[in-house]
Design a protein around this motif. Structure first.
Motif, PDB file in Angstrom:
ATOM      1  N   SER A  76       0.838  -1.198   0.000  1.00 52.15           N
ATOM      2  CA  SER A  76       0.000   0.000   0.000  1.00 52.15           C
ATOM      3  C   SER A  76       0.870   1.245   0.000  1.00 52.15           C
ATOM      4  O   SER A  76       1.607   1.481   0.951  1.00 52.15           O
ATOM      5  CB  SER A  76      -0.920   0.019   1.233  1.00 52.15           C
ATOM      6  N   ARG A  77       0.755   2.053  -1.033  1.00 53.06           N
ATOM      7  CA  ARG A  77       1.531   3.285  -1.106  1.00 53.06           C
ATOM      8  C   ARG A  77       0.941   4.378  -0.234  1.00 53.06           C
ATOM      9  O   ARG A  77       1.587   5.387   0.022  1.00 53.06           O
ATOM     10  CB  ARG A  77       1.622   3.761  -2.560  1.00 53.06           C
ATOM     11  N   GLU A  78      -0.318   4.205   0.197  1.00 54.98           N
ATOM     12  CA  GLU A  78      -1.002   5.278   0.907  1.00 54.98           C
ATOM     13  C   GLU A  78      -1.078   5.065   2.415  1.00 54.98           C
ATOM     14  O   GLU A  78      -1.440   5.982   3.150  1.00 54.98           O
ATOM     15  CB  GLU A  78      -2.413   5.455   0.342  1.00 54.98           C
ATOM     16  N   GLN A  79      -0.739   3.874   2.899  1.00 56.29           N
ATOM     17  CA  GLN A  79      -0.849   3.610   4.333  1.00 56.29           C
ATOM     18  C   GLN A  79       0.082   4.523   5.140  1.00 56.29           C
ATOM     19  O   GLN A  79       1.305   4.475   4.980  1.00 56.29           O
ATOM     20  CB  GLN A  79      -0.473   2.153   4.619  1.00 56.29           C
ATOM     21  N   PRO A  80      -0.457   5.378   6.033  1.00 60.66           N
ATOM     22  CA  PRO A  80       0.408   6.228   6.861  1.00 60.66           C
ATOM     23  C   PRO A  80       1.223   5.398   7.854  1.00 60.66           C
ATOM     24  O   PRO A  80       0.675   4.543   8.559  1.00 60.66           O
ATOM     25  CB  PRO A  80      -0.583   7.137   7.595  1.00 60.66           C
ATOM     26  N   ILE A  81       2.535   5.639   7.878  1.00 58.32           N
ATOM     27  CA  ILE A  81       3.447   4.911   8.768  1.00 58.32           C
ATOM     28  C   ILE A  81       4.336   5.912   9.490  1.00 58.32           C
ATOM     29  O   ILE A  81       4.956   6.770   8.866  1.00 58.32           O
ATOM     30  CB  ILE A  81       4.339   3.930   7.981  1.00 58.32           C
ATOM     31  N   VAL A  82       4.398   5.784  10.809  1.00 63.62           N
ATOM     32  CA  VAL A  82       5.310   6.592  11.623  1.00 63.62           C
ATOM     33  C   VAL A  82       6.299   5.646  12.291  1.00 63.62           C
ATOM     34  O   VAL A  82       5.896   4.716  12.995  1.00 63.62           O
ATOM     35  CB  VAL A  82       4.552   7.404  12.695  1.00 63.62           C
ATOM     36  N   MET A  83       7.588   5.868  12.063  1.00 61.82           N
ATOM     37  CA  MET A  83       8.625   5.026  12.649  1.00 61.82           C
ATOM     38  C   MET A  83       9.033   5.572  14.016  1.00 61.82           C
ATOM     39  O   MET A  83       9.152   6.780  14.205  1.00 61.82           O
ATOM     40  CB  MET A  83       9.857   4.980  11.744  1.00 61.82           C
ATOM     41  N   LEU A  84       9.251   4.663  14.963  1.00 65.99           N
ATOM     42  CA  LEU A  84       9.804   5.006  16.273  1.00 65.99           C
ATOM     43  C   LEU A  84      11.268   4.597  16.260  1.00 65.99           C
ATOM     44  O   LEU A  84      11.585   3.422  16.088  1.00 65.99           O
ATOM     45  CB  LEU A  84       9.045   4.274  17.384  1.00 65.99           C
ATOM     46  N   THR A  85      12.176   5.564  16.400  1.00 64.56           N
ATOM     47  CA  THR A  85      13.595   5.292  16.233  1.00 64.56           C
ATOM     48  C   THR A  85      14.392   5.661  17.475  1.00 64.56           C
ATOM     49  O   THR A  85      13.925   6.402  18.328  1.00 64.56           O
ATOM     50  CB  THR A  85      14.175   6.089  15.047  1.00 64.56           C
ATOM     51  N   ALA A  86      15.626   5.139  17.526  1.00 65.46           N
ATOM     52  CA  ALA A  86      16.555   5.538  18.570  1.00 65.46           C
ATOM     53  C   ALA A  86      16.963   6.989  18.322  1.00 65.46           C
ATOM     54  O   ALA A  86      17.216   7.389  17.191  1.00 65.46           O
ATOM     55  CB  ALA A  86      17.791   4.641  18.561  1.00 65.46           C
ATOM     56  N   LYS A  87      17.028   7.791  19.377  1.00 65.69           N
ATOM     57  CA  LYS A  87      17.248   9.225  19.233  1.00 65.69           C
ATOM     58  C   LYS A  87      18.540   9.551  18.505  1.00 65.69           C
ATOM     59  O   LYS A  87      18.603  10.486  17.713  1.00 65.69           O
ATOM     60  CB  LYS A  87      17.254   9.893  20.612  1.00 65.69           C
ATOM     61  N   SER A  88      19.590   8.766  18.745  1.00 65.56           N
ATOM     62  CA  SER A  88      20.901   9.103  18.204  1.00 65.56           C
ATOM     63  C   SER A  88      21.156   8.496  16.825  1.00 65.56           C
ATOM     64  O   SER A  88      22.199   8.723  16.243  1.00 65.56           O
ATOM     65  CB  SER A  88      21.995   8.622  19.173  1.00 65.56           C
ATOM     66  N   SER A  89      20.200   7.723  16.297  1.00 65.50           N
ATOM     67  CA  SER A  89      20.468   6.985  15.075  1.00 65.50           C
ATOM     68  C   SER A  89      19.917   7.703  13.843  1.00 65.50           C
ATOM     69  O   SER A  89      18.783   7.503  13.435  1.00 65.50           O
ATOM     70  CB  SER A  89      19.879   5.575  15.155  1.00 65.50           C
ATOM     71  N   GLU A  90      20.733   8.573  13.240  1.00 65.90           N
ATOM     72  CA  GLU A  90      20.329   9.250  12.015  1.00 65.90           C
ATOM     73  C   GLU A  90      20.166   8.242  10.883  1.00 65.90           C
ATOM     74  O   GLU A  90      19.312   8.409  10.011  1.00 65.90           O
ATOM     75  CB  GLU A  90      21.362  10.304  11.643  1.00 65.90           C
ATOM     76  N   GLU A  91      20.967   7.182  10.905  1.00 69.50           N
ATOM     77  CA  GLU A  91      20.866   6.162   9.869  1.00 69.50           C
ATOM     78  C   GLU A  91      19.485   5.507   9.885  1.00 69.50           C
ATOM     79  O   GLU A  91      18.894   5.243   8.835  1.00 69.50           O
ATOM     80  CB  GLU A  91      21.947   5.094  10.059  1.00 69.50           C
ATOM     81  N   ASP A  92      18.958   5.247  11.102  1.00 67.52           N
ATOM     82  CA  ASP A  92      17.614   4.682  11.210  1.00 67.52           C
ATOM     83  C   ASP A  92      16.583   5.607  10.581  1.00 67.52           C
ATOM     84  O   ASP A  92      15.673   5.166   9.874  1.00 67.52           O
ATOM     85  CB  ASP A  92      17.245   4.451  12.679  1.00 67.52           C
ATOM     86  N   ILE A  93      16.720   6.899  10.846  1.00 65.97           N
ATOM     87  CA  ILE A  93      15.773   7.878  10.325  1.00 65.97           C
ATOM     88  C   ILE A  93      15.803   7.883   8.801  1.00 65.97           C
ATOM     89  O   ILE A  93      14.768   7.822   8.136  1.00 65.97           O
ATOM     90  CB  ILE A  93      16.101   9.274  10.876  1.00 65.97           C
TER      91      ILE A  93
END
Length: 230
Positions: free
Chosen positions: A74-91
């Motif tokens: 699904s291209r339209e499904q809204p997704i919010v990722m929860l990431t480690a604060k210091s991990s720019e790579e994760d973002i």
């Protein structure tokens, strides 16, 4: 009875999962919670959710893989990722795979709820027209999230179309903070350390520019912002 927005939370830390569940129930959401990546994916694909909160570190299947699989379906499904604060790579990974937004742990619950509600609210400018014409050789179908770019079919995310539509409506360079406020819904964008806009602009340039390293359509005006030249 009013229909409640439905949210899926995929988070393996029990205390966080319970806290998020209680938080969104309090704010009027219908909440489903999974603590395993594979199970979260199965639930996401077999039900309709207004938003999915997805942790990165999950057992059996990591959040990036889950996000990629959901976005493929699904291209339209809204997704919010929860990431480690210091991990720019994760973002960067999460946004590149198609997440609409991210929020870093530890996070403000007020900010998280605001960000989710902003996504659900969908301020509405992309609904004004189903078709966005960027010159003679780029036509984007904002309803079906597809486009024809110089004769070739391409796929866009809802966020990408929101950005293009906003820039198209404002015939001037638009500052990064303005995009964060009006497209993403951040209340205080100047206080947020995020590469969200940069990553989405880079993705858009790959899709609409002849040479993304020398953009002619989606242009950066140093010190002013981004302008769509059509």
């Amino acid at each position: 009875m009013a229909i409640k927005p439905k949210i899926l939370i995929v988070e393996d830390e029990i205390s966080i999962a319970r806290g998020l569940t209680d938080l969104f129930i309090f704010h009027g959401f219908d909440v489903v919670c999974e603590q395993d990546g594979q199970q979260g994916l199965t639930t996401a694909l077999s039900n309709k959710f207004d938003c999915i909160l997805l942790d990165v570190m999950l057992p059996s299947m990591d959040g990036f893989s889950v996000c990629n699989a959901i976005r493929t379906a699904s291209r339209e499904q809204p997704i919010v990722m929860l990431t480690a604060k210091s991990s720019e790579e994760d973002i960067i990974n999460g946004l590149t795979l198609g997440a609409d937004d991210y929020i870093a742990k530890p996070f403000s619950v007020q900010e998280l709820v605001l960000r989710v509600k902003t996504i659900l609210r969908r301020t509405g400018w992309h609904q004004d027209k189903d078709r966005l014409n960027l010159g003679d050789d780029i036509t984007i179908d904002s309803e079906n999230l597809t486009g024809t770019v110089r004769g070739e079919e391409n796929i866009f995310t809802r966020r990408e179309i929101d950005i293009l539509t906003y820039l198209h409506q404002h015939k001037r360079p638009v500052p990064r903070t303005e995009l964060l406020t009006n497209v993403w819904g951040y209340a205080k964008p100047s206080l947020i350390d995020t590469r969200t806009v940069d990553i989405h602009i880079a993705k858009l340039r790959k899709k609409i520019e002849v040479n993304c390293k020398n953009p002619q359509l989606l242009v950066t005006f140093r010190g002013e912002g981004y302008k769509l030249i059509v």
